[in-house]
Design an enzyme around this catalytic site. Structure first.
Site, PDB file in Angstrom:
ATOM      1  N   GLY A  70      38.034  40.230  45.715  1.00 26.93           N
ATOM      2  CA  GLY A  70      37.774  40.170  44.292  1.00 26.93           C
ATOM      3  C   GLY A  70      37.790  41.714  43.588  1.00 26.93           C
ATOM      4  N   ARG A 129      43.098  36.620  46.864  1.00 28.66           N
ATOM      5  CA  ARG A 129      42.244  36.478  48.004  1.00 28.66           C
ATOM      6  C   ARG A 129      43.131  35.881  49.114  1.00 28.66           C
ATOM      7  NH1 ARG A 129      36.718  37.781  47.603  1.00 28.66           N
ATOM      8  NH2 ARG A 129      35.925  37.233  45.342  1.00 28.66           N
ATOM      9  N   ASN A 182      35.402  43.229  52.958  1.00 24.90           N
ATOM     10  CA  ASN A 182      35.196  42.849  54.417  1.00 24.90           C
ATOM     11  C   ASN A 182      36.379  42.139  54.693  1.00 24.90           C
ATOM     12  OD1 ASN A 182      32.846  43.897  55.605  1.00 24.90           O
ATOM     13  ND2 ASN A 182      31.642  42.495  54.437  1.00 24.90           N
ATOM     14  N   THR A 220      39.595  42.136  53.411  1.00 31.12           N
ATOM     15  CA  THR A 220      40.503  43.002  53.254  1.00 31.12           C
ATOM     16  C   THR A 220      40.448  43.957  54.640  1.00 31.12           C
ATOM     17  OG1 THR A 220      40.537  43.011  50.824  1.00 31.12           O
ATOM     18  CG2 THR A 220      41.510  45.042  51.918  1.00 31.12           C
ATOM     19  N   THR A 248      33.407  46.776  46.569  1.00 29.48           N
ATOM     20  CA  THR A 248      32.846  45.529  46.341  1.00 29.48           C
ATOM     21  C   THR A 248      31.372  45.797  45.618  1.00 29.48           C
ATOM     22  OG1 THR A 248      31.921  43.487  47.366  1.00 29.48           O
ATOM     23  CG2 THR A 248      32.081  45.427  48.703  1.00 29.48           C
ATOM     24  N   ASP A 284      29.344  43.658  46.069  1.00 29.27           N
ATOM     25  CA  ASP A 284      28.232  43.334  46.985  1.00 29.27           C
ATOM     26  C   ASP A 284      27.702  44.366  47.849  1.00 29.27           C
ATOM     27  OD1 ASP A 284      28.772  40.864  46.121  1.00 29.27           O
ATOM     28  OD2 ASP A 284      29.805  40.125  47.843  1.00 29.27           O
ATOM     29  N   ARG A 344       8.823  32.281  28.347  1.00 30.82           N
ATOM     30  CA  ARG A 344       9.580  31.429  29.272  1.00 30.82           C
ATOM     31  C   ARG A 344       9.758  31.903  30.648  1.00 30.82           C
ATOM     32  NH1 ARG A 344      14.140  30.510  24.907  1.00 30.82           N
ATOM     33  NH2 ARG A 344      13.436  28.108  24.129  1.00 30.82           N
ATOM     34  N   GLU A 361      23.294  34.613  44.464  1.00 32.19           N
ATOM     35  CA  GLU A 361      23.780  33.306  44.248  1.00 32.19           C
ATOM     36  C   GLU A 361      23.874  32.786  45.615  1.00 32.19           C
ATOM     37  OE1 GLU A 361      28.525  35.360  44.083  1.00 32.19           O
ATOM     38  OE2 GLU A 361      28.175  32.994  44.110  1.00 32.19           O
ATOM     39  N   GLN A 385      29.547  40.740  35.562  1.00 31.22           N
ATOM     40  CA  GLN A 385      28.916  41.836  36.679  1.00 31.22           C
ATOM     41  C   GLN A 385      30.338  42.609  37.165  1.00 31.22           C
ATOM     42  OE1 GLN A 385      25.400  39.903  38.819  1.00 31.22           O
ATOM     43  NE2 GLN A 385      26.714  38.326  38.077  1.00 31.22           N
TER      44      GLN A 385
HETATM   45  O1  F6P Z   1      32.592  39.831  46.788  1.00 30.04           O
HETATM   46  C1  F6P Z   1      32.427  39.946  45.242  1.00 30.04           C
HETATM   47  C2  F6P Z   1      31.990  38.439  44.547  1.00 30.04           C
HETATM   48  O2  F6P Z   1      31.951  38.881  43.338  1.00 30.04           O
HETATM   49  C3  F6P Z   1      30.726  37.907  45.208  1.00 30.04           C
HETATM   50  O3  F6P Z   1      29.680  38.580  44.970  1.00 30.04           O
HETATM   51  C4  F6P Z   1      30.902  36.692  44.819  1.00 30.04           C
HETATM   52  O4  F6P Z   1      30.224  35.641  45.731  1.00 30.04           O
HETATM   53  C5  F6P Z   1      32.299  36.422  44.937  1.00 30.04           C
HETATM   54  O5  F6P Z   1      33.072  37.676  44.862  1.00 30.04           O
HETATM   55  C6  F6P Z   1      32.867  35.433  43.688  1.00 30.04           C
HETATM   56  O6  F6P Z   1      34.516  35.564  44.024  1.00 30.04           O
HETATM   57  P1  F6P Z   1      35.495  34.797  43.200  1.00 30.04           P
HETATM   58  O7  F6P Z   1      35.611  36.216  42.081  1.00 30.04           O
HETATM   59  O8  F6P Z   1      36.592  34.463  43.817  1.00 30.04           O
HETATM   60  O9  F6P Z   1      35.059  33.687  42.582  1.00 30.04           O
END
Ligand code: F6P
Length: 357
Positions: A12, A74, A112, A114, A134, A136, A171, A231, A283
């Site tokens: 990503g 990917r 990871n 990669t 990343t 993440d 809300r 998520e 994001q």
């Molecule tokens: O690894 C980064 C990330 O944005 C994660 O937070 C998310 O789960 C995933 O990639 C989403 O991947 P894609 O853009 O392939 O849907």
């Protein structure tokens, strides 16, 4: 000394990739006789032999640019040694193309997956250097990955903006933050944005506790509640299931994302007005923050310094404000998740933030 460097970006995308590419290139051009080959779309380009000789000018004007000038894709690590329907032996193809490009080394920018493939290529005899990117922040051995802080800034702004509208309407707002396995982004942005509930993949939640938190706030005359949920968060029951079992249960439920589920449950069980917000790929988009520009540049330059010394088989890292490097073999395949007893989790708890347990 002349060095021919291949560069690819995989997995990503995230803000800071171009700043890191620029860091590698500029430092390399400054330090030694350099030729750079840009490989298209991550490992796909290395497998299929899609690459181009880069000009020095192509690395200008990209410091602030989001995404990656090289493209990305990917290519799952688990399939790297598997011959699929196309009958391509991917590892042999990558070795062949590395030789055809006459590379002295390969710089791989990624997360990871990669890094696992970078380690595989290193084991196969290629000279590889990794750079940890990343949103993440889940790469073992580095305090931070580039891209993470920009994503924290963006997610925090989302929470801030939701805060005012949540307060106006009274809300419950459930904001789904990216992060499938690791909850760092949700933890940081939840704390920065003043979320009332933070739900992470690493700390399975109990819906009753989430409800209790909303009720307590209402009793204390707080008409609204902000829930930041990763998520990949799951409830306690789901956490006990195997992945396949959980996926099947979710399919039956008509699951359409964790924020949607929570908003529906809270509306149904409490009668409150609850809404789900999914900022999604926002994001990961756009210009890197100043912090990430600096980190990406430092990482890129460190990679060039390793190339100058012909030190390969490493990935660059940040450790206590020092830029350093770790052996690929020692970090590849180890995800860095949020320890449930992490200091920041405790800080959040001491602030009265609920983790839904
Ligand atoms: O690894 C980064 C990330 O944005 C994660 O937070 C998310 O789960 C995933 O990639 C989403 O991947 P894609 O853009 O392939 O849907």
């Amino acid at each position: 000394m002349k060095r021919r460097i291949g560069i690819l970006t995989a997995g990503g995308d995230c803000p800071g990739l171009n700043a890191a590419i620029r860091g590698v290139a500029r430092a390399a051009y400054e330090m030694f006789d350099t030729e750079i080959v840009g490989i298209a779309d991550g490992y796909r380009g290395l497998i299929e032999g899609e690459w181009q000789e880069m000009k020095r000018s192509q690395f200008s004007g990209i410091l602030t640019l989001g995404g990656t000038i090289l493209g990305t894709s990917r290519t799952p690590f688990r399939n790297m040694r598997v011959i699929e329907d196309d009958n391509v032996d991917k590892v042999s193809a990558m070795k062949k193309n590395y030789a055809a490009m006459k590379l002295d080394c390969l710089v791989t920018l990624g997360g990871n997956g990669t890094h696992k493939t970078a380690n595989l290529l290193s084991e196969e005899g290629m000279n590889v250097i990794g750079l940890p990117k990343t949103i993440d922040n889940d790469i073992y051995g580095t305090d931070f990955t580039f891209g993470f802080h920009t994503a924290v800034d963006i997610a925090t702004e989302v929470i801030d903006r939701i805060h005012t509208t949540a307060a106006s309407h009274g809300r419950v707002m459930v904001i789904e933050i990216m992060g499938n396995k690791a909850g760092w982004l949700t933890l940081y942005s939840g704390l920065a944005g003043g979320a009332d509930v933070v739900l992470l993949p690493e700390i399975p939640y109990d819906i009753k506790e989430v409800i209790k938190c909303v009720e307590t706030r209402a009793k204390n005359k707080k008409s609204f509640t902000i829930i930041a949920v990763a998520e990949g968060a799951m409830d306690k029951k789901e956490a006990k299931m195997k992945r396949k079992e959980r996926e099947a249960a979710r399919q039956e439920e008509g699951f359409s994302g964790i924020a949607n589920r929570l908003a529906k449950q809270l509306s149904a069980e409490m009668g409150v007005e609850a809404r789900a917000v999914m900022p999604g790929h926002v994001q990961r988009g756009g210009t890197p923050s100043a912090y990430d520009r600096v980190l990406s540049t430092q990482f890129g330059v460190h990679a060039a310094q390793l190339i100058a010394k012909e030190e390969y088989g490493y990935t660059v890292a940040l450790s206590g404000n020092i830029i350093t490097h770790n052996k690929l073999s020692e970090i590849a395949g180890i995800p860095k998740l949020v320890p449930p007893d992490h200091q920041m989790v405790q800080v959040a708890r001491d602030m009265g933030i609920s983790f839904g347990i």
